[in-house]
Design a protein around this motif. Structure first.
Motif, PDB file in Angstrom:
ATOM      1  N   VAL A  96      37.076  35.900  33.930  1.00 10.38           N
ATOM      2  CA  VAL A  96      38.450  35.699  33.821  1.00 10.38           C
ATOM      3  C   VAL A  96      39.115  36.857  32.768  1.00 10.38           C
ATOM      4  CG1 VAL A  96      40.182  34.107  32.751  1.00 10.38           C
ATOM      5  CG2 VAL A  96      38.337  33.106  34.125  1.00 10.38           C
ATOM      6  N   ASP A  97      38.313  36.951  31.643  1.00 13.29           N
ATOM      7  CA  ASP A  97      38.594  37.958  30.639  1.00 13.29           C
ATOM      8  C   ASP A  97      38.629  39.523  31.424  1.00 13.29           C
ATOM      9  OD1 ASP A  97      38.713  36.405  28.603  1.00 13.29           O
ATOM     10  OD2 ASP A  97      36.705  37.106  27.816  1.00 13.29           O
ATOM     11  N   ARG A  98      37.719  39.752  32.285  1.00 16.19           N
ATOM     12  CA  ARG A  98      37.853  40.968  33.172  1.00 16.19           C
ATOM     13  C   ARG A  98      39.244  41.146  33.970  1.00 16.19           C
ATOM     14  NH1 ARG A  98      31.885  40.681  33.768  1.00 16.19           N
ATOM     15  NH2 ARG A  98      32.405  39.735  35.854  1.00 16.19           N
ATOM     16  N   LEU A  99      39.365  39.835  34.691  1.00 13.25           N
ATOM     17  CA  LEU A  99      40.656  39.764  35.620  1.00 13.25           C
ATOM     18  C   LEU A  99      42.072  40.203  34.841  1.00 13.25           C
ATOM     19  CD1 LEU A  99      40.063  36.364  37.582  1.00 13.25           C
ATOM     20  CD2 LEU A  99      40.804  38.717  38.540  1.00 13.25           C
ATOM     21  N   PHE A 100      42.089  39.546  33.576  1.00 12.59           N
ATOM     22  CA  PHE A 100      43.226  39.755  33.020  1.00 12.59           C
ATOM     23  C   PHE A 100      43.367  40.891  32.246  1.00 12.59           C
ATOM     24  CE2 PHE A 100      43.461  35.108  33.297  1.00 12.59           C
ATOM     25  CZ  PHE A 100      44.524  34.837  34.270  1.00 12.59           C
ATOM     26  N   HIS A 101      42.248  41.545  31.992  1.00 12.21           N
ATOM     27  CA  HIS A 101      42.181  42.912  31.371  1.00 12.21           C
ATOM     28  C   HIS A 101      42.632  43.998  32.609  1.00 12.21           C
ATOM     29  CE1 HIS A 101      40.813  46.632  29.465  1.00 12.21           C
ATOM     30  NE2 HIS A 101      40.382  47.036  30.679  1.00 12.21           N
ATOM     31  N   ALA A 102      42.246  43.596  33.579  1.00 16.66           N
ATOM     32  CA  ALA A 102      42.511  44.594  34.662  1.00 16.66           C
ATOM     33  C   ALA A 102      44.012  44.572  35.043  1.00 16.66           C
ATOM     34  CB  ALA A 102      41.686  44.355  35.983  1.00 16.66           C
ATOM     35  N   LEU A 103      44.330  43.341  34.882  1.00 19.72           N
ATOM     36  CA  LEU A 103      46.069  42.932  35.214  1.00 19.72           C
ATOM     37  C   LEU A 103      46.751  43.375  34.255  1.00 19.72           C
ATOM     38  CD1 LEU A 103      45.724  39.321  37.071  1.00 19.72           C
ATOM     39  CD2 LEU A 103      45.989  41.708  38.110  1.00 19.72           C
ATOM     40  N   ALA A 104      46.407  43.703  33.255  1.00 19.84           N
ATOM     41  CA  ALA A 104      47.243  44.001  31.977  1.00 19.84           C
ATOM     42  C   ALA A 104      47.729  45.345  32.097  1.00 19.84           C
ATOM     43  CB  ALA A 104      46.344  43.767  30.605  1.00 19.84           C
ATOM     44  N   ASP A 105      47.417  46.139  32.790  1.00 19.66           N
ATOM     45  CA  ASP A 105      47.755  47.473  33.036  1.00 19.66           C
ATOM     46  C   ASP A 105      48.742  47.474  34.026  1.00 19.66           C
ATOM     47  OD1 ASP A 105      47.215  50.411  32.048  1.00 19.66           O
ATOM     48  OD2 ASP A 105      47.312  50.599  34.178  1.00 19.66           O
ATOM     49  N   ALA A 106      49.950  48.562  33.758  1.00 20.17           N
ATOM     50  CA  ALA A 106      50.535  48.584  34.950  1.00 20.17           C
ATOM     51  C   ALA A 106      50.454  49.540  36.001  1.00 20.17           C
ATOM     52  CB  ALA A 106      52.153  49.246  34.434  1.00 20.17           C
ATOM     53  N   THR A 107      49.682  50.467  35.868  1.00 18.60           N
ATOM     54  CA  THR A 107      49.063  51.255  36.859  1.00 18.60           C
ATOM     55  C   THR A 107      48.278  50.509  37.740  1.00 18.60           C
ATOM     56  OG1 THR A 107      49.343  53.127  35.667  1.00 18.60           O
ATOM     57  CG2 THR A 107      47.711  53.313  37.346  1.00 18.60           C
ATOM     58  N   ARG A 108      47.501  49.597  37.392  1.00 15.59           N
ATOM     59  CA  ARG A 108      46.542  48.728  38.080  1.00 15.59           C
ATOM     60  C   ARG A 108      47.189  47.911  39.022  1.00 15.59           C
ATOM     61  NH1 ARG A 108      42.750  49.787  33.413  1.00 15.59           N
ATOM     62  NH2 ARG A 108      43.425  47.991  32.344  1.00 15.59           N
TER      63      ARG A 108
END
Length: 130
Positions: free
Chosen positions: A11-23
């Motif tokens: 879940v941490d990896r999911l939200f880390h990935a979603l935290a960036d606008a480019t991603r």
């Protein structure tokens, strides 16, 4: 928190990935059809290597998959992974709503200061104003 077998680390990896606008933009672009990393890189004012790093973060989080088509590897958004992120947020919302409900219940049960305490203070203040 575990959502459909996802660990806290996942879940941490999911939200880390979603935290960036480019991603997040890469996810939006790859929903309808797969795009190669080089095609994605054309859309951003950054190097190919930087876009490739963003794609790697998304792939590690399970938000995208890569499929080979000829010499190219096309990036596709995994709607199931996006749905798991939504489910994780739904679980957090449920937990917080339960906490707020418990606090509301505790506050409703607390009688607080009686009406006499408030009334006496008001009379004293009114008398000083005159």
């Amino acid at each position: 928190m575990v959502v459909d077998g996802l660990t806290d680390e996942t879940v941490d990896r999911l939200f880390h990935a979603l935290a960036d606008a480019t991603r997040r933009d890469i996810l939006r672009r790859c929903v309808r059809s797969g795009l190669s990393v080089s095609r994605l890189a054309e859309a951003y004012p950054m190097s190919f290597a930087a876009v490739q790093k963003h794609v790697t973060v998304l792939e590690r989080a399970g938000l995208i998959t890569k499929r080979r088509r000829g010499r190219e590897r096309l990036v596709h958004t995994d709607p199931g992974a996006v749905d798991r992120a939504r489910q994780a947020l739904d679980e957090l919302e449920t937990a917080w709503r339960a906490r707020v409900d418990r606090m509301s219940g505790l506050l409703a049960d607390d009688p607080g200061p009686g009406p006499e305490a408030g009334a006496g203070d008001k009379e004293t203040t009114e008398g000083q104003d005159r």
